[in-house]
Design a protein around this motif. Structure first.
Motif, PDB file in Angstrom:
ATOM      1  N   PRO A  80       0.839  -1.199   0.000  1.00 54.92           N
ATOM      2  CA  PRO A  80       0.000   0.000   0.000  1.00 54.92           C
ATOM      3  C   PRO A  80       0.876   1.252   0.000  1.00 54.92           C
ATOM      4  O   PRO A  80       1.823   1.360   0.773  1.00 54.92           O
ATOM      5  N   LEU A  81       0.536   2.173  -0.905  1.00 55.12           N
ATOM      6  CA  LEU A  81       1.334   3.390  -1.012  1.00 55.12           C
ATOM      7  C   LEU A  81       0.872   4.472  -0.040  1.00 55.12           C
ATOM      8  O   LEU A  81       1.649   5.339   0.324  1.00 55.12           O
ATOM      9  N   VAL A  82      -0.413   4.408   0.345  1.00 54.54           N
ATOM     10  CA  VAL A  82      -0.954   5.392   1.277  1.00 54.54           C
ATOM     11  C   VAL A  82      -1.476   4.631   2.476  1.00 54.54           C
ATOM     12  O   VAL A  82      -2.232   3.674   2.345  1.00 54.54           O
ATOM     13  N   MET A  83      -1.079   5.069   3.675  1.00 55.46           N
ATOM     14  CA  MET A  83      -1.535   4.388   4.880  1.00 55.46           C
ATOM     15  C   MET A  83      -2.902   4.938   5.277  1.00 55.46           C
ATOM     16  O   MET A  83      -3.064   6.148   5.484  1.00 55.46           O
ATOM     17  N   ASP A  84      -3.880   4.064   5.321  1.00 52.69           N
ATOM     18  CA  ASP A  84      -5.208   4.453   5.790  1.00 52.69           C
ATOM     19  C   ASP A  84      -5.263   4.275   7.291  1.00 52.69           C
ATOM     20  O   ASP A  84      -4.567   3.446   7.873  1.00 52.69           O
ATOM     21  N   LYS A  86      -7.723   3.062   8.813  1.00 51.95           N
ATOM     22  CA  LYS A  86      -8.453   1.817   9.079  1.00 51.95           C
ATOM     23  C   LYS A  86      -7.521   0.606   9.032  1.00 51.95           C
ATOM     24  O   LYS A  86      -7.702  -0.353   9.752  1.00 51.95           O
ATOM     25  N   VAL A  87      -6.528   0.667   8.175  1.00 54.62           N
ATOM     26  CA  VAL A  87      -5.647  -0.475   7.996  1.00 54.62           C
ATOM     27  C   VAL A  87      -4.571  -0.435   9.076  1.00 54.62           C
ATOM     28  O   VAL A  87      -3.904   0.580   9.279  1.00 54.62           O
ATOM     29  N   LYS A  88      -4.423  -1.544   9.774  1.00 51.88           N
ATOM     30  CA  LYS A  88      -3.406  -1.632  10.820  1.00 51.88           C
ATOM     31  C   LYS A  88      -2.224  -2.422  10.282  1.00 51.88           C
ATOM     32  O   LYS A  88      -2.374  -3.304   9.439  1.00 51.88           O
ATOM     33  N   ALA A  89      -1.085  -2.091  10.773  1.00 54.29           N
ATOM     34  CA  ALA A  89       0.114  -2.814  10.371  1.00 54.29           C
ATOM     35  C   ALA A  89       0.048  -4.218  10.950  1.00 54.29           C
ATOM     36  O   ALA A  89      -0.410  -4.433  12.071  1.00 54.29           O
ATOM     37  N   LYS A  90       0.504  -5.174  10.162  1.00 55.71           N
ATOM     38  CA  LYS A  90       0.492  -6.560  10.624  1.00 55.71           C
ATOM     39  C   LYS A  90       1.565  -6.739  11.693  1.00 55.71           C
ATOM     40  O   LYS A  90       2.708  -6.317  11.507  1.00 55.71           O
ATOM     41  N   PRO A  91       1.212  -7.374  12.809  1.00 57.87           N
ATOM     42  CA  PRO A  91       2.237  -7.614  13.831  1.00 57.87           C
ATOM     43  C   PRO A  91       3.183  -8.719  13.357  1.00 57.87           C
ATOM     44  O   PRO A  91       2.799  -9.597  12.592  1.00 57.87           O
TER      45      PRO A  91
END
Length: 187
Positions: A80-84, A86-91
């Motif tokens: 993903p080029l833009v961080m939303d 809603k989207v969380k980084a995968k641990p």
């Protein structure tokens, strides 16, 4: 550019009965022709252009023709080029434990630590008693003694061998006797 080859000149004025020299000196034309041949052979030696970077190669001759993964191509996972929000980084799958860096010892401290090593002392006592050590123990003794030697050399500490000192003293005494007995020294 090709030049017509010329026949070497012969000595036509010489009688037929005389012997010609066994070795004749090559003319400039003959030398040029030989040089062109060497250059032509040399020009065609080597790999074709791009052979180094070409992944598909004939270097896998005799193997079955299976399609292998191209090593130049990386992962196909979309990034993903833009961080939303809603989207969380995968641990991470495994939590990474922070490893504390051990403080580096100075050469003097390391040397005293190695000299006071109980395991090394016990193994050296066993060696003095003519016991045979296992491979692991012998390797430990060798590595530790090598490290001690390196540290002593680094610190400028020399082992005081009494035999060496006695030999040096004897040599000095002999040199003094020889110098004093020299008649040129007397004035």
């Amino acid at each position: 550019m090709k030049q017509p080859s010329k026949a070497p000149r012969t000595n036509s004025g010489a009688p037929k009965g005389t012997a010609t020299p066994k070795r004749h000196k090559k003319t400039r034309v003959e030398l040029d022709i030989e040089a062109r041949e060497r250059k032509r052979q040399k020009r065609h030696s080597g790999n074709r252009s791009g052979a180094r970077t070409n992944v598909e190669g004939g270097n896998k001759k005799g193997q079955t023709q299976t399609q292998e993964k191209d090593p130049r191509i990386g992962s196909k996972v979309p990034v993903p080029l833009v961080m939303d929000s809603k989207v969380k980084a995968k641990p991470a799958t495994k939590p990474v434990a922070k490893v504390e860096a051990k403080p580096r010892l100075t050469p003097e401290e390391e040397l005293t630590k190695l000299e006071n090593d109980e395991r090394l002392d016990a193994l050296l006592d066993r060696l003095d008693n003519d016991e045979v050590l296992s491979k692991e123990d012998q390797a430990y003794v060798d590595l530790t003694l090598d490290r001690i030697d390196a540290l002593m050399e680094q610190l400028g500490i020399e082992l005081g061998d009494e035999d060496d000192e006695e030999k040096e003293e004897k040599q000095e005494d002999i040199l003094k006797l020889l110098k004093s007995g020299n008649p040129k020294d007397a004035f």
